[in-house]
Enzyme design. Structure first.
Site, PDB file in Angstrom:
ATOM      1  N   TYR A  66     -15.854   2.475  10.540  1.00 38.69           N
ATOM      2  CA  TYR A  66     -14.399   2.464  10.377  1.00 38.69           C
ATOM      3  C   TYR A  66     -13.729   2.909  11.675  1.00 38.69           C
ATOM      4  O   TYR A  66     -12.835   2.239  12.203  1.00 38.69           O
ATOM      5  CB  TYR A  66     -14.019   3.372   9.210  1.00 38.69           C
ATOM      6  CG  TYR A  66     -12.541   3.459   8.953  1.00 38.69           C
ATOM      7  CD1 TYR A  66     -11.827   2.344   8.545  1.00 38.69           C
ATOM      8  CD2 TYR A  66     -11.855   4.661   9.105  1.00 38.69           C
ATOM      9  CE1 TYR A  66     -10.469   2.421   8.300  1.00 38.69           C
ATOM     10  CE2 TYR A  66     -10.499   4.751   8.860  1.00 38.69           C
ATOM     11  CZ  TYR A  66      -9.806   3.625   8.459  1.00 38.69           C
ATOM     12  OH  TYR A  66      -8.464   3.711   8.228  1.00 38.69           O
TER      13      TYR A  66
ATOM     14  N   THR B 262     -12.135  -6.925   7.930  1.00 33.43           N
ATOM     15  CA  THR B 262     -10.684  -6.814   7.733  1.00 33.43           C
ATOM     16  C   THR B 262     -10.046  -6.142   8.934  1.00 33.43           C
ATOM     17  O   THR B 262      -9.009  -6.587   9.438  1.00 33.43           O
ATOM     18  CB  THR B 262     -10.369  -5.971   6.468  1.00 33.43           C
ATOM     19  OG1 THR B 262     -11.048  -6.553   5.371  1.00 33.43           O
ATOM     20  CG2 THR B 262      -8.883  -5.914   6.184  1.00 33.43           C
TER      21      THR B 262
ATOM     22  N   LEU C  82      -0.145  -2.811   8.969  1.00 34.01           N
ATOM     23  CA  LEU C  82      -0.778  -1.676   8.298  1.00 34.01           C
ATOM     24  C   LEU C  82      -1.994  -2.106   7.477  1.00 34.01           C
ATOM     25  O   LEU C  82      -2.778  -1.265   7.036  1.00 34.01           O
ATOM     26  CB  LEU C  82       0.216  -0.990   7.345  1.00 34.01           C
ATOM     27  CG  LEU C  82       1.539  -0.505   7.924  1.00 34.01           C
ATOM     28  CD1 LEU C  82       2.448   0.007   6.807  1.00 34.01           C
ATOM     29  CD2 LEU C  82       1.309   0.618   8.929  1.00 34.01           C
TER      30      LEU C  82
ATOM     31  N   GLY D 162       0.831  -1.208   0.000  1.00 32.92           N
ATOM     32  CA  GLY D 162       0.000   0.000   0.000  1.00 32.92           C
ATOM     33  C   GLY D 162       0.866   1.258   0.000  1.00 32.92           C
ATOM     34  O   GLY D 162       2.096   1.178  -0.094  1.00 32.92           O
ATOM     35  N   PHE D 163       0.204   2.382   0.126  1.00 34.25           N
ATOM     36  CA  PHE D 163       0.912   3.657   0.039  1.00 34.25           C
ATOM     37  C   PHE D 163       1.936   3.837   1.166  1.00 34.25           C
ATOM     38  O   PHE D 163       3.150   3.909   0.924  1.00 34.25           O
ATOM     39  CB  PHE D 163      -0.124   4.792   0.007  1.00 34.25           C
ATOM     40  CG  PHE D 163       0.444   6.140   0.270  1.00 34.25           C
ATOM     41  CD1 PHE D 163       1.440   6.655  -0.554  1.00 34.25           C
ATOM     42  CD2 PHE D 163      -0.013   6.903   1.332  1.00 34.25           C
ATOM     43  CE1 PHE D 163       1.975   7.909  -0.311  1.00 34.25           C
ATOM     44  CE2 PHE D 163       0.505   8.157   1.571  1.00 34.25           C
ATOM     45  CZ  PHE D 163       1.508   8.657   0.766  1.00 34.25           C
TER      46      PHE D 163
ATOM     47  N   ASP E 105       0.252  -8.904   1.731  1.00 38.99           N
ATOM     48  CA  ASP E 105      -0.708  -7.939   1.183  1.00 38.99           C
ATOM     49  C   ASP E 105      -1.633  -8.680   0.232  1.00 38.99           C
ATOM     50  O   ASP E 105      -1.178  -9.534  -0.532  1.00 38.99           O
ATOM     51  CB  ASP E 105       0.062  -6.822   0.446  1.00 38.99           C
ATOM     52  CG  ASP E 105      -0.783  -5.583   0.214  1.00 38.99           C
ATOM     53  OD1 ASP E 105      -1.856  -5.716  -0.403  1.00 38.99           O
ATOM     54  OD2 ASP E 105      -0.381  -4.492   0.643  1.00 38.99           O
TER      55      ASP E 105
ATOM     56  N   LYS F  67     -11.508   0.516  14.212  1.00 39.92           N
ATOM     57  CA  LYS F  67     -10.123   0.847  14.567  1.00 39.92           C
ATOM     58  C   LYS F  67      -9.986   1.047  16.082  1.00 39.92           C
ATOM     59  O   LYS F  67      -8.963   0.701  16.679  1.00 39.92           O
ATOM     60  CB  LYS F  67      -9.676   2.100  13.812  1.00 39.92           C
ATOM     61  CG  LYS F  67      -9.293   1.804  12.379  1.00 39.92           C
ATOM     62  CD  LYS F  67      -8.116   0.847  12.374  1.00 39.92           C
ATOM     63  CE  LYS F  67      -7.499   0.670  11.030  1.00 39.92           C
ATOM     64  NZ  LYS F  67      -6.310  -0.200  11.109  1.00 39.92           N
TER      65      LYS F  67
END
Ligand code: UDP
Length: 327
Positions: free
Chosen positions: A153, A99, A80, A14-15, A35, A157
């Site tokens: 979300y 996820t 991450l 990812g980024f 990933d 988290k």
């Protein structure tokens, strides 16, 4: 017992993950990436694939078997992998919750076997609608109703944070938890909602720059390379274990000013247009008005913080090339 790799980086394609992997490999460390390429891409890690110190596993953090095998091979875990971007969160709520919650649970369970140190990536979304700016890690979190799935979300988290802290308290598992604020830089895609790559793409391709709402909402943008510095510094700071730490810039900018600045720096003739939230997002969306971190904990622990100013960050991204915009 030393593993085959110094680090497992989940979401490493990812980024933020790919910048982190680049740094680790350039410092001579060995890295295994797990990933599923749902939002990450091989292109992000292409230059690393030839390194003998780098391995890529395409798989999901939802697979207990894959997670156990990957964690067992590594000395430390930087977790991450998560559902990213406001658009994904709103359009794929089941995947987001599963996820984020089950993925982290699988990582923590696997890490417990060998007492492997784990970095958990959380988010400033956790502060929700709190008005107590700047946000302090021990401040109250204020979430909206469960009927608006943006909040799932933040809630998923927050649950990751609770779980990681519980593993630390109950089993002594060394965990470091960070809340990332808006992180930007080269290679970030605008496909999943992120405002800065979108604005730069729009400005450089002559499309209208789309400011959602009335543009008075603010954010603080930090450069990914500096965020990576902070992550690695915290992983090397024993006092960071068992703590939640904000990582972000404290330079606050309105989204309308961001649009103007991107237009000016890129010498673009794009028109700046105001798009009402109802037209920009599916129902279930609620925006956050201000989002500014208190970074005193980060500075006390590491002596560093993301420092680049917004103008120089915009220049750097433009120099790199046209970011991917919306699809
Ligand atoms: N935004 C915008 N135009 C876009 C994309 C986003 O005005 O094309 C706004 C969005 O409504 C929000 C801010 O920019 O107020 C930051 O959005 P982003 O999705 O990048 O991050 P987050 O809301 O998670 O901070």
């Amino acid at each position: 017992m030393a593993g085959r790799f110094d680090y497992l980086v989940t979401g490493g394609a990812g980024f933020i993950g790919s910048h982190l992997c680049e740094r680790l490999i350039s410092e001579g460390r060995s890295v295994c990436v797990l990933d599923d390429l749902s939002t990450g891409s091989i292109g992000n890690i292409e230059t690393l694939l030839t390194s003998s110190r780098f391995e890529f596993i395409q798989g999901s953090v939802l697979s207990v078997e894959t997670v156990n095998r990957s964690v067992d091979m590594c000395d430390e875990v930087i977790h991450l992998a998560a559902a990213v971007g406001v658009e994904n969160v709103i359009n794929k709520p089941v995947e987001t919750i599963e996820t984020n919650v089950s993925g982290t649970e699988n990582i923590l369970r696997a890490a417990r076997k060998n007492n492997t140190k784990v970095f958990i990536a959380s988010t400033s979304e956790v502060y929700g609608k709190s008005w107590k700016v700047p946000f302090k890690e021990d401040g109250d979190i204020v979430l909206g109703p469960t009927s608006r799935n943006r909040w799932s979300y933040a809630c998923s988290k927050a649950l990751d944070e609770f779980l990681a802290l519980a593993y630390n308290h109950s089993y002594g598992l060394p965990v470091v938890i960070c809340r990332f604020f808006n992180t930007v830089g080269p290679r970030q895609s605008g496909r999943y909602g992120m405002v800065l790559p979108r604005f730069i793409n729009q400005a450089l391709t002559g499309k209208p720059i789309t400011v959602f709402g009335n543009g008075t909402q603010t954010r603080c943008f930090s450069l990914v390379s500096e965020v990576v510095d902070c992550v690695l510094a915290l992983m090397d700071t024993p006092e960071a274990v068992g703590k939640v730490i904000n990582i972000g810039s404290t330079e606050e900018i309105t989204i309308l000013e961001l649009a103007r600045r991107v237009r000016e720096i890129s010498v673009s003739e794009s028109e700046i247009i105001i798009v009402p939230y109802e037209d920009a997002y599916p129902s279930g969306f609620e925006d956050m008005q201000r989002r500014v971190p208190d970074v005193s904990r980060l500075v006390d622990l590491t002596g560093i913080r993301p420092e680049s100013d917004t103008t120089s960050i915009i220049r750097k991204i433009i120099e790199y090339g046209i970011p991917e915009g919306t699809q």
